[in-house]
Design a protein around this motif. Structure first.
Motif, PDB file in Angstrom:
ATOM      1  N   ARG A 253     -17.220  19.102  31.567  1.00 60.58           N
ATOM      2  CA  ARG A 253     -16.013  18.330  31.807  1.00 60.58           C
ATOM      3  C   ARG A 253     -14.772  19.204  31.614  1.00 60.58           C
ATOM      4  NH1 ARG A 253     -14.881  12.850  30.807  1.00 60.58           N
ATOM      5  NH2 ARG A 253     -17.084  12.525  31.201  1.00 60.58           N
ATOM      6  N   ALA A 254     -14.832  20.117  30.654  1.00 62.28           N
ATOM      7  CA  ALA A 254     -13.685  20.983  30.386  1.00 62.28           C
ATOM      8  C   ALA A 254     -13.704  22.250  31.231  1.00 62.28           C
ATOM      9  CB  ALA A 254     -13.658  21.365  28.922  1.00 62.28           C
ATOM     10  N   GLN A 255     -14.789  22.382  32.044  1.00 56.49           N
ATOM     11  CA  GLN A 255     -14.949  23.573  32.887  1.00 56.49           C
ATOM     12  C   GLN A 255     -14.855  24.838  32.040  1.00 56.49           C
ATOM     13  OE1 GLN A 255     -11.987  23.215  36.015  1.00 56.49           O
ATOM     14  NE2 GLN A 255     -13.111  21.582  37.040  1.00 56.49           N
ATOM     15  N   ASP A 256     -15.561  24.766  30.943  1.00 51.88           N
ATOM     16  CA  ASP A 256     -15.562  25.888  30.006  1.00 51.88           C
ATOM     17  C   ASP A 256     -16.507  26.986  30.526  1.00 51.88           C
ATOM     18  OD1 ASP A 256     -14.721  26.243  26.818  1.00 51.88           O
ATOM     19  OD2 ASP A 256     -16.597  27.291  27.356  1.00 51.88           O
ATOM     20  N   PRO A 257     -16.143  28.252  30.409  1.00 55.38           N
ATOM     21  CA  PRO A 257     -17.021  29.330  30.912  1.00 55.38           C
ATOM     22  C   PRO A 257     -18.319  29.461  30.123  1.00 55.38           C
ATOM     23  CG  PRO A 257     -15.105  30.215  29.773  1.00 55.38           C
ATOM     24  CD  PRO A 257     -14.860  28.764  29.947  1.00 55.38           C
ATOM     25  N   ARG A 258     -18.409  28.817  28.986  1.00 59.04           N
ATOM     26  CA  ARG A 258     -19.653  28.922  28.216  1.00 59.04           C
ATOM     27  C   ARG A 258     -20.713  27.947  28.715  1.00 59.04           C
ATOM     28  NH1 ARG A 258     -17.207  27.747  22.449  1.00 59.04           N
ATOM     29  NH2 ARG A 258     -16.032  26.309  23.829  1.00 59.04           N
ATOM     30  N   LEU A 259     -20.420  27.248  29.783  1.00 58.34           N
ATOM     31  CA  LEU A 259     -21.289  26.167  30.236  1.00 58.34           C
ATOM     32  C   LEU A 259     -22.691  26.655  30.567  1.00 58.34           C
ATOM     33  CD1 LEU A 259     -21.791  23.257  31.153  1.00 58.34           C
ATOM     34  CD2 LEU A 259     -20.803  23.868  33.384  1.00 58.34           C
ATOM     35  N   ALA A 260     -22.769  27.736  31.368  1.00 57.96           N
ATOM     36  CA  ALA A 260     -24.090  28.197  31.830  1.00 57.96           C
ATOM     37  C   ALA A 260     -24.930  28.668  30.656  1.00 57.96           C
ATOM     38  CB  ALA A 260     -23.898  29.314  32.852  1.00 57.96           C
ATOM     39  N   ASP A 261     -24.308  29.435  29.796  1.00 61.48           N
ATOM     40  CA  ASP A 261     -25.079  29.920  28.639  1.00 61.48           C
ATOM     41  C   ASP A 261     -25.560  28.762  27.754  1.00 61.48           C
ATOM     42  OD1 ASP A 261     -24.583  32.457  29.528  1.00 61.48           O
ATOM     43  OD2 ASP A 261     -22.841  32.761  28.205  1.00 61.48           O
ATOM     44  N   HIS A 262     -24.702  27.750  27.570  1.00 61.03           N
ATOM     45  CA  HIS A 262     -25.069  26.618  26.725  1.00 61.03           C
ATOM     46  C   HIS A 262     -26.196  25.817  27.352  1.00 61.03           C
ATOM     47  CE1 HIS A 262     -23.315  25.374  22.945  1.00 61.03           C
ATOM     48  NE2 HIS A 262     -23.662  24.105  23.230  1.00 61.03           N
ATOM     49  N   ALA A 263     -26.137  25.741  28.707  1.00 62.26           N
ATOM     50  CA  ALA A 263     -27.205  25.009  29.395  1.00 62.26           C
ATOM     51  C   ALA A 263     -28.520  25.740  29.261  1.00 62.26           C
ATOM     52  CB  ALA A 263     -26.828  24.824  30.870  1.00 62.26           C
ATOM     53  N   ARG A 264     -28.490  27.008  29.348  1.00 65.03           N
ATOM     54  CA  ARG A 264     -29.736  27.769  29.196  1.00 65.03           C
ATOM     55  C   ARG A 264     -30.254  27.667  27.745  1.00 65.03           C
ATOM     56  NH1 ARG A 264     -27.239  31.310  32.950  1.00 65.03           N
ATOM     57  NH2 ARG A 264     -26.236  32.529  31.266  1.00 65.03           N
ATOM     58  N   ALA A 265     -29.347  27.707  26.861  1.00 68.74           N
ATOM     59  CA  ALA A 265     -29.781  27.559  25.460  1.00 68.74           C
ATOM     60  C   ALA A 265     -30.451  26.203  25.236  1.00 68.74           C
ATOM     61  CB  ALA A 265     -28.581  27.717  24.535  1.00 68.74           C
ATOM     62  N   PHE A 266     -29.914  25.148  25.858  1.00 68.07           N
ATOM     63  CA  PHE A 266     -30.546  23.828  25.725  1.00 68.07           C
ATOM     64  C   PHE A 266     -31.941  23.838  26.332  1.00 68.07           C
ATOM     65  CE2 PHE A 266     -31.611  19.663  27.373  1.00 68.07           C
ATOM     66  CZ  PHE A 266     -31.404  18.838  26.241  1.00 68.07           C
TER      67      PHE A 266
END
Lengths: 286, 174
Positions: A253-266
């Motif tokens: 929602r915040a279009q944060d650049p950490r999104l992809a890494d966080h998704a992979r971590a999940f």
């Protein structure tokens, strides 16, 4: 022995049952009589003195007992007729915004002419009820009465009251959210998370705060922090999976650049999660 | 039986000394028969006349002085007998109950009198006084009741009870 025989002996002995009352003996006894009179008089005087001493002692005791009594007459009791007093309507504005204030004992004394009316403000659905002093007398001393549960019309602001129980805060947060007072609810939940970090209910409060910030108040990064705090507080519980997935949603929602890494971590942490497809979609990976 | 003058026909006293001279023999005899001891007579007579001289102005009927002195004597004798009973209870009284002043009696009557007064010492004081007044002093039942300060029925009951005990306990060997 028969009565006749006894009477015969008595008649015979009656002449012998006489004392040797000679004139010399009589004079001797007669000479002793004045001494006897003096002794008798002394005994009588002693008896009167003893009686007087007893009466005096009783008088002294009664006098000392009476002196202990207050000498002044008690002041007459003034009876003041009680007149009913029409209670003035009290208006309390319900505030939607959180107000930093202290909870006060809502009791005021109103002096109306000679009638003293004690007004107890009690919270009700309408806001205020008024009880007169007479009513309070019927129920006993005002101080002895249990204090009515003071729940102000506006929810209290918990940031200034760390002593308030967690369950009360959670209930107030739910009530505020149900009533549409979302900012107040978020403020209460922040107080819960800050004041009770070790309570097992705190991760649930953090998730509720994150959902409120993400879905209602459009504050994705603050919601991300709340979800992260919930996951850190209970990393091994079922809440951790939900909090982690919502962190990914906040970053998206915040279009944060950490999104992809966080998704992979999940995906690495919960490869079998039912939310994995949603997280992959948000993270941009298939 | 000896005839006695009615109590109210006794002439009034003519002074303290005259009162004592006139009535001390009667008081002494009555006291002796009631208490049964020669040694108590002097004290009793003294006490009776002390009381008489203290209370004489209060006496409304001077002609009843003999009856009045008799009542005082009975009352003081009863007090002395009760005191003696208490002394006997604690072991302070070991005198013989009767000291006959004369030996003009037959041996049998003397033995009866000694045994009789020994039994009288075991009776209640009120019953002893009533029985002594009735059978030794030979007073009428009405006078016994008046002297004892009780009703006629009470006087009769006391005399009968004492008589029954005395007859059962006074036996002389033939």
């Amino acid at each position: 022995m028969t009565p006749e025989r006894l009477r015969h002996h008595l008649d015979e002995a009656r002449t012998a049952l006489e004392p040797a009352w000679t004139p010399a003996r009589a004079d001797h006894v007669r000479a002793r009589i004045p001494a006897g009179r003096r002794r008798h008089r002394r005994q009588r005087v002693a008896a009167r003195l003893a009686t007087g001493a007893c009466l005096l002692a009783i008088g002294v005791i009664l006098g000392s007992a009476l002196r202990r009594e207050p000498s002044a007459a008690p002041a007459p009791v003034e009876i003041v007729a009680l007149r009913p007093v029409e209670p003035a309507p009290l208006v309390i504005e319900a505030r939607q915004e959180p107000v930093r204030s202290k909870r006060v004992d809502a009791r005021a004394e109103v002096e109306a002419s000679s009638t003293r009316v004690l007004v107890d403000r009690q919270r009700s659905s309408a806001g205020v009820t008024i009880s007169s002093d007479a009513e309070s007398r019927r129920e006993g001393p005002a101080d002895a009465r249990p204090e009515p549960e003071a729940t102000p019309s506006t929810p209290p602001i918990p940031s200034e009251q760390p002593r308030v129980e967690l369950s009360t805060l959670l209930r107030q947060a739910d009530e505020a959210r149900s009533a549409g007072r979302l900012v107040t609810a978020a403020s209460i939940l922040r107080q819960v998370v800050r004041a009770h970090p070790d309570d097992p209910r705190t991760p649930v409060a953090s998730i509720s705060l994150g959902r409120l910030l993400l879905e209602e108040l459009d504050s994705p990064m603050e919601a991300f922090a709340a979800f992260s705090q919930a996951r850190a507080a209970a990393p091994d519980s079922a809440l951790a999976e939900d909090a982690f997935a919502r962190e990914v949603e906040c970053l998206a929602r915040a279009q944060d650049p950490r999104l992809a890494d966080h998704a992979r971590a999940f995906e690495a942490a919960f490869p079998q999660s039912a939310r994995l497809a949603r997280v992959r979609h948000l993270g941009g990976s298939r | 039986m000896r005839q006695r003058a009615p109590l109210h026909l006794v002439p009034p006293p003519r002074g303290d000394d005259r009162l004592f001279l006139d009535y001390s023999p009667h008081v002494a005899r009555l006291a002796y028969r009631l208490v049964g001891r020669e040694g108590d007579v002097d004290d009793l007579v003294q006490d009776v006349f002390v009381a008489a001289w203290e209370s004489m102005p209060l006496l409304d009927e001077p002609r009843a002085i003999r009856a009045w002195l008799s009542r005082v004597t009975v009352r003081l004798a009863g007090r002395r007998l009760r005191r003696r009973r208490l002394a006997q209870f604690f072991g302070f009284d070991d005198e013989e109950p009767l000291e006959l002043a004369t030996s003009a009696l037959s041996p049998e009557s003397h033995a009866v009198m000694v045994q009789l007064y020994r039994r009288l010492d075991e009776l209640p004081v009120a019953e002893r006084l009533a029985w002594t007044l009735r059978h030794v002093e030979d007073e009428s039942l009405e006078d016994v009741a008046a002297l004892c300060g009780c009703s006629l029925a009470t006087a009769k009951r006391r005399i009968a009870r004492a008589q029954k005990i005395l007859l059962a306990g006074t036996e002389i060997a033939p």
